[in-house]
Scaffold this active site. Structure first.
Site, PDB file in Angstrom:
ATOM      1  N   TYR A  99       0.850  -1.191   0.000  1.00 18.84           N
ATOM      2  CA  TYR A  99       0.000   0.000   0.000  1.00 18.84           C
ATOM      3  C   TYR A  99       0.886   1.241   0.000  1.00 18.84           C
ATOM      4  O   TYR A  99       1.946   1.254   0.633  1.00 18.84           O
ATOM      5  CB  TYR A  99      -0.924   0.000   1.221  1.00 18.84           C
ATOM      6  CG  TYR A  99      -2.140   0.877   1.062  1.00 18.84           C
ATOM      7  CD1 TYR A  99      -3.197   0.495   0.241  1.00 18.84           C
ATOM      8  CD2 TYR A  99      -2.228   2.112   1.710  1.00 18.84           C
ATOM      9  CE1 TYR A  99      -4.314   1.309   0.075  1.00 18.84           C
ATOM     10  CE2 TYR A  99      -3.344   2.917   1.562  1.00 18.84           C
ATOM     11  CZ  TYR A  99      -4.383   2.516   0.737  1.00 18.84           C
ATOM     12  OH  TYR A  99      -5.480   3.324   0.570  1.00 18.84           O
ATOM     13  N   ILE A 200     -18.697  -3.464  -0.688  1.00 23.31           N
ATOM     14  CA  ILE A 200     -19.423  -2.534   0.178  1.00 23.31           C
ATOM     15  C   ILE A 200     -19.541  -1.160  -0.481  1.00 23.31           C
ATOM     16  O   ILE A 200     -20.590  -0.517  -0.401  1.00 23.31           O
ATOM     17  CB  ILE A 200     -18.771  -2.444   1.565  1.00 23.31           C
ATOM     18  CG1 ILE A 200     -19.013  -3.746   2.329  1.00 23.31           C
ATOM     19  CG2 ILE A 200     -19.326  -1.256   2.354  1.00 23.31           C
ATOM     20  CD1 ILE A 200     -18.586  -3.739   3.759  1.00 23.31           C
ATOM     21  N   TYR A 290     -11.144   3.524  -8.606  1.00 29.20           N
ATOM     22  CA  TYR A 290     -10.793   3.636  -7.187  1.00 29.20           C
ATOM     23  C   TYR A 290     -10.210   2.345  -6.625  1.00 29.20           C
ATOM     24  O   TYR A 290      -9.947   2.233  -5.423  1.00 29.20           O
ATOM     25  CB  TYR A 290     -12.007   4.071  -6.363  1.00 29.20           C
ATOM     26  CG  TYR A 290     -13.133   3.052  -6.283  1.00 29.20           C
ATOM     27  CD1 TYR A 290     -13.260   2.217  -5.167  1.00 29.20           C
ATOM     28  CD2 TYR A 290     -14.069   2.924  -7.304  1.00 29.20           C
ATOM     29  CE1 TYR A 290     -14.282   1.289  -5.084  1.00 29.20           C
ATOM     30  CE2 TYR A 290     -15.096   2.011  -7.226  1.00 29.20           C
ATOM     31  CZ  TYR A 290     -15.200   1.195  -6.120  1.00 29.20           C
ATOM     32  OH  TYR A 290     -16.218   0.277  -6.044  1.00 29.20           O
ATOM     33  N   MET A 293      -8.903  -4.661  -8.276  1.00 28.52           N
ATOM     34  CA  MET A 293      -8.942  -5.994  -7.665  1.00 28.52           C
ATOM     35  C   MET A 293      -8.414  -7.094  -8.579  1.00 28.52           C
ATOM     36  O   MET A 293      -7.852  -8.083  -8.110  1.00 28.52           O
ATOM     37  CB  MET A 293     -10.365  -6.316  -7.219  1.00 28.52           C
ATOM     38  CG  MET A 293     -10.846  -5.475  -6.052  1.00 28.52           C
ATOM     39  SD  MET A 293     -12.418  -6.054  -5.358  1.00 28.52           S
ATOM     40  CE  MET A 293     -13.537  -5.745  -6.714  1.00 28.52           C
ATOM     41  N   PHE A 315      -9.732   8.118  -7.967  1.00 24.58           N
ATOM     42  CA  PHE A 315     -10.120   8.652  -6.662  1.00 24.58           C
ATOM     43  C   PHE A 315      -9.436   7.839  -5.572  1.00 24.58           C
ATOM     44  O   PHE A 315      -9.474   6.600  -5.579  1.00 24.58           O
ATOM     45  CB  PHE A 315     -11.635   8.585  -6.466  1.00 24.58           C
ATOM     46  CG  PHE A 315     -12.082   9.082  -5.111  1.00 24.58           C
ATOM     47  CD1 PHE A 315     -12.168  10.445  -4.858  1.00 24.58           C
ATOM     48  CD2 PHE A 315     -12.382   8.195  -4.085  1.00 24.58           C
ATOM     49  CE1 PHE A 315     -12.562  10.911  -3.613  1.00 24.58           C
ATOM     50  CE2 PHE A 315     -12.772   8.649  -2.831  1.00 24.58           C
ATOM     51  CZ  PHE A 315     -12.858  10.019  -2.601  1.00 24.58           C
ATOM     52  N   LYS A 373     -17.591  -8.677   4.765  1.00 30.01           N
ATOM     53  CA  LYS A 373     -16.510  -7.969   5.439  1.00 30.01           C
ATOM     54  C   LYS A 373     -16.459  -8.372   6.898  1.00 30.01           C
ATOM     55  O   LYS A 373     -17.491  -8.443   7.579  1.00 30.01           O
ATOM     56  CB  LYS A 373     -16.703  -6.459   5.325  1.00 30.01           C
ATOM     57  CG  LYS A 373     -15.562  -5.674   5.997  1.00 30.01           C
ATOM     58  CD  LYS A 373     -15.740  -4.189   5.880  1.00 30.01           C
ATOM     59  CE  LYS A 373     -15.494  -3.698   4.481  1.00 30.01           C
ATOM     60  NZ  LYS A 373     -14.081  -3.827   4.068  1.00 30.01           N
TER      61      LYS A 373
END
Length: 378
Positions: A99, A200, A290, A293, A315, A373
């Site tokens: 990250y 989500i 954004y 995956m 974004f 989640k």
């Protein structure tokens, strides 16, 4: 600026190097804290049970649950007893070391959550023991039972909010809200298209769009249970839901019927799923990326730029949260939590006891099939 004394453990102790073993750091840290208490009679937090890692790698390999010594509570500090914290994909990426923004190691995992004020420093105003707070902007180190950080880190929230929603309101719901508001001036009757609709963020986009009278076209992967996923998204307010294979047609716009062509698209997958969004977008439309995956690049035809005049942009919530928008941020969080309390914003979650952290982690990493989640309850 907040002083994250629990998160960056080695910064707490003088005379250690980056290569000092974690066990020695903790022993020295404990002596430092208790010495401070003897010398200054400072308030301290209770010991904290935490998920710690001191190297990057697969989270199920490099993390361990351990007890951390008490931390001094300074004048402007708030000691928070954590109630719940989610395991987000970005949390996993931070531990993996991939990250863009990562805390110094050794570190405690987690980035958002909700807690109850346990104790406050002498200069703290506006918060009292028993209040519920969330870190806003999100702040590293929420996977532990007690967190001590400056008051500026914490935002008070309504205690009538369901705990699991208070713990997860920022990273996903706020992303959905900002993307709906930041790129195109949408109005009632407009249409958006998105992939990753079962995520989500995707579920929040559907519900927030519906509240604004905006149509949503949703793309999901081909896999077992896709019919159930379609039905669930329809219940949330989706206008149309397609699997990727259903869109292997020459003219996807022929599927729209009376629904207007989308002006705005959201991509969190990449690869072919991103190309499908571009096929749907109307002349002059915008696709906002954004996430990625699939870990596959976005391929765009020349005609999409020349003849459809499409705009591609990105974004990242963390950049937006880092800007000087404290009042706007607080207002939006309160708005989203109000929707959660009213049952107008909901998404799939599974609450797991903190003692079952490693099971929850395996689920979050996809090692036990598709799972909701995971939200750790302390």
């Amino acid at each position: 600026m907040a002083t994250a004394r629990i998160v960056s453990l080695k910064t707490l102790v003088h005379g250690v190097s980056p290569w000092t073993p974690l066990s020695r750091v903790l022993r020295l840290r404990s002596r430092t804290v208790y010495s401070a208490v003897r010398d200054y009679s400072a308030a301290i937090s209770p010991p904290s049970k935490a998920v710690v890692y001191d190297q990057h790698g697969s989270p199920d390999v490099v993390t361990r649950v351990m007890e951390l010594p008490p931390v001094e509570i300074n004048d402007n500090d708030v000691c928070v007893r954590m109630l719940a914290a989610p395991i987000n994909p970005s949390d996993i990426n931070r531990i993996e070391g991939v990250y863009p923004v990562r805390p110094p190691m050794p570190a405690v995992g987690g980035y958002e959550g909700v807690g109850e004020v346990h104790a406050i420093g002498s200069a703290v105003k506006g918060l009292s023991p028993g209040d519920w707070v969330i870190p806003s902007p999100p702040s590293s180190g929420t996977w532990q039972t007690y967190v001590v950080k400056e008051q500026s880190v914490w935002q008070k929230v309504d205690k009538s909010t369901p705990m699991e929603y208070a713990a997860t309101v920022i990273v996903n719901p706020l992303t959905a809200l900002r993307m709906l508001e930041d790129f195109i001036a949408l109005k009632s009757g407009d249409t958006i298209v998105q992939n990753g609709a079962t995520s989500i963020v995707g579920q929040c986009v559907i519900q927030l769009a519906r509240l604004r009278g905006i149509h949503s076209i949703n793309i999901i992967r081909d896999r077992a249970g896709s019919d159930e996923a379609k039905a669930h998204l329809k219940q949330l307010g989706a206008d149309e839901v397609y699997t990727e294979s259903q869109l292997e047609v020459k003219n996807v716009r022929g599927l729209l019927g009376n629904t207007p062509e989308p002006i705005l698209g959201f991509n969190c997958v990449g690869g072919n799923a991103a190309s499908l969004i571009l096929k749907f977008l109307k002349q002059g439309g915008t696709m906002v990326t954004y996430g990625g995956m699939s870990k596959k690049p976005i391929t765009v035809s020349t005609s999409a730029f020349i003849f459809k005049e499409l705009t591609l942009t990105g974004f990242w919530l963390q950049r937006w949260m880092s800007s000087d928008k404290a009042e706007e941020r607080q207002s939006m969080i309160d708005y989203l939590l109000g929707l959660c309390r009213d049952g107008k914003l909901k998404y799939e979650l599974e609450v797991a006891p903190f003692d079952d952290f490693h099971t929850a982690l395996e689920k979050a990493m996809g090692k036990r099939g598709r799972q909701p989640k995971q939200v750790l309850k302390f």
